[in-house]
Design a protein around this motif. Structure first.
Motif, PDB file in Angstrom:
ATOM      1  N   ASP A   1     181.028  66.153  82.469  1.00 45.33           N
ATOM      2  CA  ASP A   1     182.356  66.114  81.866  1.00 45.33           C
ATOM      3  C   ASP A   1     182.476  66.252  80.098  1.00 45.33           C
ATOM      4  O   ASP A   1     183.338  66.703  79.652  1.00 45.33           O
ATOM      5  CB  ASP A   1     182.936  64.529  81.950  1.00 45.33           C
ATOM      6  N   GLN A   2     180.915  65.843  79.636  1.00 46.93           N
ATOM      7  CA  GLN A   2     181.187  66.062  78.179  1.00 46.93           C
ATOM      8  C   GLN A   2     180.231  67.490  77.856  1.00 46.93           C
ATOM      9  O   GLN A   2     180.297  67.847  76.686  1.00 46.93           O
ATOM     10  CB  GLN A   2     179.846  64.967  77.742  1.00 46.93           C
TER      11      GLN A   2
ATOM     12  N   ILE B   1     164.119  87.484  72.227  1.00 46.19           N
ATOM     13  CA  ILE B   1     165.636  87.449  72.736  1.00 46.19           C
ATOM     14  C   ILE B   1     165.652  86.863  74.260  1.00 46.19           C
ATOM     15  O   ILE B   1     164.828  87.207  75.230  1.00 46.19           O
ATOM     16  CB  ILE B   1     166.401  88.775  72.929  1.00 46.19           C
ATOM     17  N   ILE B   2     166.433  85.815  74.242  1.00 41.36           N
ATOM     18  CA  ILE B   2     166.788  85.088  75.616  1.00 41.36           C
ATOM     19  C   ILE B   2     167.303  86.034  76.745  1.00 41.36           C
ATOM     20  O   ILE B   2     168.326  86.649  76.188  1.00 41.36           O
ATOM     21  CB  ILE B   2     167.316  83.807  75.694  1.00 41.36           C
ATOM     22  N   THR B   3     166.489  86.317  77.885  1.00 41.32           N
ATOM     23  CA  THR B   3     167.260  87.454  78.769  1.00 41.32           C
ATOM     24  C   THR B   3     167.900  86.594  79.952  1.00 41.32           C
ATOM     25  O   THR B   3     168.535  87.272  80.505  1.00 41.32           O
ATOM     26  CB  THR B   3     166.067  88.420  79.218  1.00 41.32           C
ATOM     27  N   ALA B   4     167.448  85.389  80.138  1.00 42.21           N
ATOM     28  CA  ALA B   4     167.954  84.671  81.216  1.00 42.21           C
ATOM     29  C   ALA B   4     167.931  83.062  80.918  1.00 42.21           C
ATOM     30  O   ALA B   4     166.961  82.885  80.376  1.00 42.21           O
ATOM     31  CB  ALA B   4     167.425  84.914  82.618  1.00 42.21           C
ATOM     32  N   ARG B   5     168.607  82.315  81.650  1.00 41.21           N
ATOM     33  CA  ARG B   5     168.550  81.055  81.275  1.00 41.21           C
ATOM     34  C   ARG B   5     169.379  80.136  82.715  1.00 41.21           C
ATOM     35  O   ARG B   5     170.120  80.569  83.162  1.00 41.21           O
ATOM     36  CB  ARG B   5     169.438  80.642  80.064  1.00 41.21           C
ATOM     37  N   TYR B   6     168.471  78.833  82.798  1.00 42.10           N
ATOM     38  CA  TYR B   6     168.918  78.121  83.940  1.00 42.10           C
ATOM     39  C   TYR B   6     169.133  76.723  83.114  1.00 42.10           C
ATOM     40  O   TYR B   6     168.028  76.371  82.835  1.00 42.10           O
ATOM     41  CB  TYR B   6     168.163  77.989  85.225  1.00 42.10           C
ATOM     42  N   LEU B   7     170.409  76.153  83.230  1.00 41.51           N
ATOM     43  CA  LEU B   7     170.437  74.905  82.693  1.00 41.51           C
ATOM     44  C   LEU B   7     171.446  74.006  83.525  1.00 41.51           C
ATOM     45  O   LEU B   7     172.500  74.683  83.722  1.00 41.51           O
ATOM     46  CB  LEU B   7     170.952  75.158  81.293  1.00 41.51           C
ATOM     47  N   ASP B   8     171.088  72.771  83.881  1.00 45.88           N
ATOM     48  CA  ASP B   8     172.282  72.054  84.695  1.00 45.88           C
ATOM     49  C   ASP B   8     171.945  70.693  84.300  1.00 45.88           C
ATOM     50  O   ASP B   8     170.701  69.942  84.573  1.00 45.88           O
ATOM     51  CB  ASP B   8     171.636  72.064  86.242  1.00 45.88           C
ATOM     52  N   PRO B   9     172.767  69.751  83.899  1.00 47.88           N
ATOM     53  CA  PRO B   9     172.622  68.472  83.645  1.00 47.88           C
ATOM     54  C   PRO B   9     172.253  67.612  84.946  1.00 47.88           C
ATOM     55  O   PRO B   9     171.620  66.511  84.612  1.00 47.88           O
ATOM     56  CB  PRO B   9     174.258  68.000  83.051  1.00 47.88           C
ATOM     57  N   ASP B  10     172.379  68.007  86.115  1.00 48.05           N
ATOM     58  CA  ASP B  10     171.903  67.429  87.308  1.00 48.05           C
ATOM     59  C   ASP B  10     170.559  67.789  87.308  1.00 48.05           C
ATOM     60  O   ASP B  10     169.983  69.041  87.840  1.00 48.05           O
ATOM     61  CB  ASP B  10     172.926  68.078  88.395  1.00 48.05           C
ATOM     62  N   TYR B  11     169.539  67.045  87.062  1.00 51.48           N
ATOM     63  CA  TYR B  11     168.131  67.173  86.865  1.00 51.48           C
ATOM     64  C   TYR B  11     167.689  67.260  88.292  1.00 51.48           C
ATOM     65  O   TYR B  11     166.482  67.817  88.665  1.00 51.48           O
ATOM     66  CB  TYR B  11     167.450  65.850  86.398  1.00 51.48           C
ATOM     67  N   ARG B  12     168.426  67.118  89.519  1.00 51.70           N
ATOM     68  CA  ARG B  12     167.875  67.359  90.794  1.00 51.70           C
ATOM     69  C   ARG B  12     168.060  68.846  91.261  1.00 51.70           C
ATOM     70  O   ARG B  12     167.601  69.249  92.309  1.00 51.70           O
ATOM     71  CB  ARG B  12     168.813  66.402  91.817  1.00 51.70           C
TER      72      ARG B  12
END
Length: 248
Positions: free
Chosen positions: A55-56, A208-219
């Motif tokens: 939500d944040q 340069i960043i070519t890809a990223r995976y980021l999720d606040p759900d650490y699972r």
């Protein structure tokens, strides 16, 4: 259920997930399902924390594909300072942020990357893990994963904070994590109760960043097949440059 019994049962689930021949997030789900069956209180608190972070917009301002990956200079598990520029001299890299050696999901994530380390090397890439823990704990995580790649200490989450990746877990999760016997202040050498959002950045040799995976759900984590594909794709600009030099 007593804290020590919960940890023992959870470790059984971790070992089952490690042994499972399946995509990483299916293995992660084995742990998540075990947590939910062992302690609905813990699982529901995690759900609330994840919802709060989503939500944040936690992590939304972190570097994205097309951005330059900010430089760092961090000590590895042997105390040697390692910089991003040095890493990228060897080829594109997967820079993976982990919460700590105590986190079963991070342990499984590290093991998953170590399992394909030879394939990553064959593709001309490499892996670097960044953990907000003191050296003896990063060493423990590296040894358990049977990894050759470096595990760097991000003391006080300084680098993660600079990338808008560090989050406060909240009072409820402080009590539950500590109550389970995970002494995060001791592991990190501070009492801030900040953790990085687990994230993986694929960075080309040009920074340069070519890809990223980021999720606040650490699972949830970047699938290993996706990591391999991103490493291979990150090699393409370098190959193109090499061909231009050869014909120039």
């Amino acid at each position: 259920m007593a804290a020590n019994e919960l940890v023992v049962k959870l470790e059984e689930a971790v070992q089952a997930a490690i042994a499972l021949d399946a995509p990483l997030n299916e293995r992660m789900a084995v742990i998540a399902n075990a947590v939910r069956s062992l302690s609905t209180t813990f699982a529901e608190a995690v759900d609330r924390m994840v919802q709060r972070l989503q939500d944040q917009g936690a992590g939304a301002m972190a570097p994205s594909p097309g951005d330059v990956m900010p430089a760092f200079l961090l000590p590895d598990e042997n105390g040697r300072l390692v910089g991003l520029a040095e890493i990228l001299e060897k080829g594109p890299a997967a820079i993976a942020f982990q919460r700590g050696h105590w986190c079963p999901y991070c342990r499984l994530n590290a093991i998953g990357m170590a399992e394909v380390e030879k394939e990553i090397t064959r593709l001309g890439g490499q892996v670097v893990a960044i953990v907000p823990e003191r050296r003896k704990f990063t060493m423990a995580l590296k040894e358990e994963a049977a990894a050759s790649f470096p595990f760097l200490t991000d003391m006080d989450n300084g680098y993660a904070l600079s990338l808008n990746l560090a989050i406060w877990v909240g009072t409820e999760m402080e009590k539950l994590i500590g109550g389970a016997g995970w002494d995060v202040p001791s592991y990190q050498g501070n009492a801030a109760w900040f953790l990085p959002i687990p994230a993986t950045f694929i960075v080309g040799t040009d920074g340069i960043i070519t890809a990223r995976y980021l999720d606040p759900d650490y699972r949830q984590r970047m699938e290993i097949d996706d990591l391999l594909a991103a490493i291979e794709q990150a090699r393409e600009p370098q190959r193109a440059t090499s061909r231009l030099r050869a014909t120039g």
